[in-house]
Structure formats: structure tokens, C-alpha cells
Design an enzyme around this catalytic site. Structure first.
Site, PDB file in Angstrom:
ATOM      1  N   ASP A  47       0.816  -1.213   0.000  1.00 27.81           N
ATOM      2  CA  ASP A  47       0.000   0.000   0.000  1.00 27.81           C
ATOM      3  C   ASP A  47       0.852   1.267   0.000  1.00 27.81           C
ATOM      4  O   ASP A  47       0.574   2.204  -0.744  1.00 27.81           O
ATOM      5  CB  ASP A  47      -0.926   0.018   1.230  1.00 27.81           C
ATOM      6  N   HIS A  70       5.513  21.240   5.025  1.00 25.25           N
ATOM      7  CA  HIS A  70       4.164  21.456   4.472  1.00 25.25           C
ATOM      8  C   HIS A  70       3.386  20.136   4.502  1.00 25.25           C
ATOM      9  O   HIS A  70       3.930  19.094   4.874  1.00 25.25           O
ATOM     10  CB  HIS A  70       4.224  22.030   3.051  1.00 25.25           C
ATOM     11  N   ASP A 192      15.101  22.354  -3.146  1.00 26.77           N
ATOM     12  CA  ASP A 192      14.187  21.512  -3.917  1.00 26.77           C
ATOM     13  C   ASP A 192      14.645  21.392  -5.368  1.00 26.77           C
ATOM     14  O   ASP A 192      14.816  22.390  -6.063  1.00 26.77           O
ATOM     15  CB  ASP A 192      12.797  22.165  -3.826  1.00 26.77           C
ATOM     16  N   HIS A 361      -3.123  23.510 -15.388  1.00 27.21           N
ATOM     17  CA  HIS A 361      -2.309  23.085 -14.255  1.00 27.21           C
ATOM     18  C   HIS A 361      -0.969  23.798 -14.317  1.00 27.21           C
ATOM     19  O   HIS A 361      -0.392  23.975 -15.396  1.00 27.21           O
ATOM     20  CB  HIS A 361      -2.074  21.575 -14.275  1.00 27.21           C
ATOM     21  N   HIS A 365       6.507  23.615  -7.955  1.00 24.43           N
ATOM     22  CA  HIS A 365       7.950  23.556  -7.731  1.00 24.43           C
ATOM     23  C   HIS A 365       8.685  24.566  -8.603  1.00 24.43           C
ATOM     24  O   HIS A 365       8.267  24.865  -9.726  1.00 24.43           O
ATOM     25  CB  HIS A 365       8.477  22.146  -8.031  1.00 24.43           C
ATOM     26  N   HIS A 387      15.341  16.421  -2.730  1.00 19.97           N
ATOM     27  CA  HIS A 387      14.021  16.222  -3.338  1.00 19.97           C
ATOM     28  C   HIS A 387      14.118  15.976  -4.841  1.00 19.97           C
ATOM     29  O   HIS A 387      13.706  16.792  -5.648  1.00 19.97           O
ATOM     30  CB  HIS A 387      13.094  17.436  -3.091  1.00 19.97           C
TER      31      HIS A 387
END
Length: 552
Positions: A47, A70, A192, A361, A365, A387
Site C-alpha cells: 500500500d 508542508h 528543492d 495546471h 515547484h 528532493h
């Protein structure tokens, strides 16, 4: 002499998701984020995937708390699992706390965890560390970066960020504070890397609102919008558009219902025009007066839009007269699932808009120019890309070199490989225990490599069960051998093969009796060897062979 400052990545490097980084100095450890990842296609039945926290458990007396940037799943999803074994305070902003509280309530852990609310601008002290929370822009509200003051200098961790000069709600990222930190001196910047392959700047979320307006205007169809459940800004824009165009909004999908309820309760989402209705009441309104906001933008099995595509959703039947906007780009690896779902929706006659050029959309980032700006403001001595997969980290490191960071001061690590910083040096240290812990139902970590290997074997080649009943005293076969096949061949179509398998099983049993082999393992091994070799010669397949011996 001062101690070494250790940055220990336990997730989020060479992968998308599962973000977790420990910062250690002397007798103190703080942990940034506690995320999960979703299973790969070959992780049958699994899962969720969470970080291995063996290192933190070994040093549990040092761990002062978790600091969360976040409320996305890849940053908070593992909290209910990790805190069962490592119960320390969690520090997060208001919306993030609200989402975490909901998760902990579902896991019946809310009263066992110390959740501490903070806001941008706050500073907290954890052991020898002072952590400052800095406002950023991302695709979820209340996102923050971290400035961590250590005895050796200041670390800046951007969290997931973009530079949105015209955010839908709240203020733009606090660039001034990053600039001030740069002037004070930044020892290391962890930034990031997700969108480093994209040049330019990430567009503002307001671009999406303008594009939605085009698809709402003069539309005489029911509108279904699939987007990420956590994007409260986008949901607010949909509420506002629906009010202007005289439509009602129904939310569809458990995760979106949960997050929107938390956001509404905390004041991050406003329904001033009372457009929100229950999904069960949509049939009371004309089709062209309805907007359904749904989960399933990634083609996830059993998500709301997926169930609509395959006619298994109880309340919503998709067909002619529906305009479906998929307001998300496919996460790498999900493309096939998304396109398969789009094909099914298309077969039902719905109008589907999902192309990137439609601008329905935008990413949360930073792209290359924003990443460069962050480097220019912080002026770090050391740069540590985080990341992202390895190619993202390498490319981000190259950007840092272009921005003037010394080649030797760009450190690209991997999960489990600590970065050690002293007053004069930096180096990659010896690996620590790390990796992936698989969550399967209620089991955490009990599905390992061997279990996955067996599951893949069963999925690819099927199962053959040989059942034999033997006399306990004499070892004589009383009944059988009987052959049961599952996922290998359909028995009625292969009578001759099954009969030959029974004959060969009997031959193997006779051989064991002749050699006075009485232990079960020896008999089972002989059966597996004989049948396995025969089946591979005849079918070029290797099903899992499971001998079952009963003694009476």
C-alpha cells in the site's frame, strides 16, 4: 574543538517522495519532514512505502522533534507509522497540523502525539538548534522553508517551493528574508530539485484560474475537474468561478473531502456564496449548473475519476454532456495509468481537456531561474540538492556551479549517506541503516524482499499444489498425489499434462520410499525438483510448486 554537523538523508534523494532528513550535532537530532512514497509496479499488494528509521531509533535519546515544511503526503504521510516507534513532538504550521491531526485521528493516535503549531516568522529552540520558519509559495497553503542555526553556522532548507509573485491567497515567498540570511552567512543550502529540468520560471497559480474561466464561460455541459486533493488554492478558484457562473460545486473523493473539510474549518477555504453541495444531491440540479471536483488526476485505481471512467461510481455516471478537465500533469511513472483512464472516459463520449497547452495546471515547484535566484540570495558555502532523482540532483548541482559555488562544495548524497561538516571540511561519511519499509494493510515492515519475490513469482507463473496423504508409521502413500493448479493452466484443458504430473509425483514419492527418505523437507525437495524440471521442459514456465504432506 567543535563537534561535526551531520546531515543524514533518510529519504527523498534518488527518488520522488519519502522525504526525511535528520540534522545531528553532538547530543541533539532534529528531523525535517516525515513522508511516504507510493509503491512501484513490482511491489505487488504493497500500500505505502515509508523511510527506514533504524538510525533514529538507535539514537532515540537524541531526537528532539520533527519539523514539517508542508502538508503533502510525501512530507507528512509516514507520521502515523513513525511516531508509533519514536514519539517526539511534531512542529508544523496551522493547515499542516490540521491535516496531520486528521491522520492521527484515523490511526487513533491523536492523544498520544504532541503537535505544536507554529507560523511563518516563528523561531523555536530544539536542543542546540534554533529553527526559524520562513513563508514560501507552493501548491498547498502554509508551506515554509527552514533556517536552522547550528553551532557551526546556518543551514537553509527550502522545502518544496516556487516563486509566485501573484499568489491566489496570501503573500508571495519571503525573498527578503532569504536575502538577509545570505548577508548573515549561510553554511549550507538544501534546495528543492524537482523541476530543475525545466527552464525559466514556474507560472503563477492565477494562470489556472484564467484558463478555467475560459472553460466555464458559455459552457452548457456539466464540468468535472480532477486535481490534487491538497490544492486548496485551486479549489478556492473553482468555488469563486462557480459562484460567478451560477453553478454548484460537489466534492468527490475521500482525500479531497477530508482536506477541504480541514481547510474550511481553519479558514483557508471560503464558501461565501454557498456553492458547495453534497455529492448525493447533484441530481436535484440541472447538469449544466454542476461542477464536480474529483480526485484521480493520476489515474489511481479506485480514485473517484477512475471509478467514473469504469462505471463503478455510485453517484456519478459520465457520458455525453460532460466536460472533464484533468488539472494535473502526470507524475513520472503514472503516464500509462492516466492515458488508459482518459481513453475510457473518451469512450463514454465525454469531452476531455488534459493537454499541457490548455494551462489548467501549473507546478508547485521552482524551475531553473527560481532555483538560481534562491542560490543568489542565500550565497551558501555548501550546496546540497534534495528532493529529486539522481539526474535532478546532478543538474541542480551544475546550476549551483554556474552560480559560483565551488565545485568541491557541491555535495550530492544518497539515502543513508550522511554529510559531515566541520569548521573547515565537508565529506560524505560511511552509510547508516536506511532504505524502504513496506506497509501492507496493518503490517508495517513484515513484507520484505522474499515476500515480494514470491508474489512476483506467483503473478508471473502461477501456483501448482501437490497434495499427498501418508501413513505416519510406515510412510506409505494412502491418498494422492493430487494436483491443484492456480494461475498456471486451466486443468480441464490439460488433462494429459496433469495426469503426467501425478505419475511423476508418484515416481518421486516411490524414489523417496526406496531411499528411506522420511523427513518432509527431503520429500518436498524431491517433488519440487522433479516437477520443476519437467514443467520447464514442457511449458518453458516455472510455476511455484507447493507440496502439501498430511500424515495420519
Amino acid at each position: 574543538m567543535k563537534e561535526k554537523l551531520k546531515i543524514v538523508p533518510l529519504g527523498g534523494l534518488d527518488e520522488i517522495g519519502k522525504n526525511m532528513t535528520a540534522i545531528e550535532y553532538g547530543s541533539d537530532i532534529i528531523v525535517i519532514d516525515c513522508g511516504l512514497a507510493f509503491p512501484d509496479d513490482d511491489m505487488l499488494g504493497v500500500d505505502l512505502v515509508i523511510p527506514d528509521i533504524t538510525y533514529l531509533k538507535r539514537h532515540r535519546s537524541k531526537v528532539r522533534g520533527f519539523v514539517i515544511t508542508h502538508g503533502h503526503e510525501d512530507h507528512i504521510g509516514a507520521i502515523p507509522y513513525v511516531l508509533r516507534e519514536l514519539n517526539v513532538p511534531v512542529y508544523a504550521t496551522r493547515l499542516t497540523c490540521g491535516i496531520v491531526e486528521h491522520k492521527l485521528t484515523e490511526h487513533r493516535m491523536l492523544d498520544k502525539v504532541k503537535l505544536m503549531r507554529v507560523k511563518a516568522g516563528d523561531r523555536i529552540k530544539l536542543g542546540c538548534f534554533e529553527i526559524e520558519f520562513i513563508h514560501t509559495n507552493h501548491s498547498i497553503a502554509d508551506s515554509v522553508a527552514l533556517a536552522i542555526r547550528t553551532p557551526l553556522g546556518t543551514l537553509v532548507h527550502t522545502g518544496d517551493f516556487k516563486i509566485d509573485l501573484t499568489p491566489v491567497s496570501g503573500e508571495m515567498i519571503d525573498l527578503a528574508r532569504f536575502g538577509e540570511l545570505g548577508k548573515e552567512g549561510v553554511l549550507a543550502l538544501m534546495s528543492d530539485s524537482t523541476n530543475v529540468e525545466r527552464s525559466g520560471f514556474t507560472p503563477s497559480e492565477q494562470v489556472v484560474g484564467a484558463s478555467f474561466e475560459k472553460y466555464f464561460k458559455d459552457c452548457d455541459q456539466r464540468i468535472i475537474i480532477a486535481t490534487f486533493a491538497s490544492n486548496i488554492y485551486r479549489l478556492q478558484q473553482i468555488f469563486d468561478l462557480a459562484a460567478r457562473h451560477g453553478r454548484k460545486v460537489a466534492i468527490c473523493g475521500r482525500s479531497m473531502e477530508n482536506i477541504s473539510a480541514v481547510a474550511m474549518e481553519l479558514g483557508y477555504l471560503h464558501d461565501d456564496k454557498k456553492v458547495l453541495i453534497d455529492l448525493n444531491t447533484i441530481n436535484k440540479y440541472p447538469q449544466n449548473k454542476i461542477v464536480i471536483v474529483s480526485t484521480g488526476s493520476q489515474g489511481e485505481t479506485m480514485s473517484a475519476l477512475y471509478r467514473m471512467a469504469y462505471s463503478s461510481h455510485k453517484q456519478v455516471e459520465v457520458g455525453h454532456g460532460d466536460r472533464i478537465l484533468i488539472a494535473a500533469s502526470a507524475i513520472p511513472g503514472n503516464e500509462k495509468a492516466v492515458y488508459t483512464m482518459v481513453n475510457e472516459l473518451s469512450k463514454k463520449g465525454a469531452e476531455i481537456i488534459y493537454d499541457r497547452s490548455a494551462m489548467i495546471h501549473v507546478s508547485g515547484h521552482a524551475c531553473q531561474e527560481e532555483q538560481k535566484l534562491m542560490l543568489a540570495l542565500c550565497k551558501p558555502k555548501y550546496f546540497i540538492p534534495v528532493h529529486g532523482e539522481h539526474r535532478h540532483l546532478e543538474m541542480h548541482g551544475q546550476l549551483a556551479r554556474q552560480m559560483g559555488v565551488n565545485e568541491k562544495n557541491v555535495i550530492i548524497s544518497e539515502v543513508g549517506r550522511p554529510i559531515e561538516i566541520t569548521e573547515k571540511t565537508v565529506r560524505l561519511a560511511n552509510p547508516v541503516p536506511s532504505g524502504r519499509v513496506l506497509v501492507d494493510g496493518l503490517g508495517i515492515g513484515d513484507v520484505g524482499t522474499a515476500v515480494l519475490r514470491d508474489r512476483r513469482h506467483l503473478a508471473e507463473d502461477g501456483l501448482l499444489v501437490v497434495v499427498v496423504t501418508m501413513d505416519r508409521e510406515s510412510g506409505v502413500v494412502i491418498a494422492g498425489p493430487d494436483i491443484v493448479s492456480r494461475g498456471f493452466i486451466y486443468v480441464k484443458e490439460a488433462d494429459a499434462l496433469m495426469e503426467e504430473l501425478r505419475r511423476m509425483s508418484q515416481k518421486a514419492l516411490d524414489k523417496c520410499a526406496g531411499e528411506h527418505i522420511r523427513d518432509w523437507n527431503g520429500i518436498k525437495s524431491e517433488l519440487k525438483n522433479v516437477l520443476g524440471e519437467y514443467l520447464f521442459q514442457k511449458t518453458a514456465r516455472s510455476p511455484m510448486i507447493l507440496p502439501v504432506i498430511m500424515e495420519i
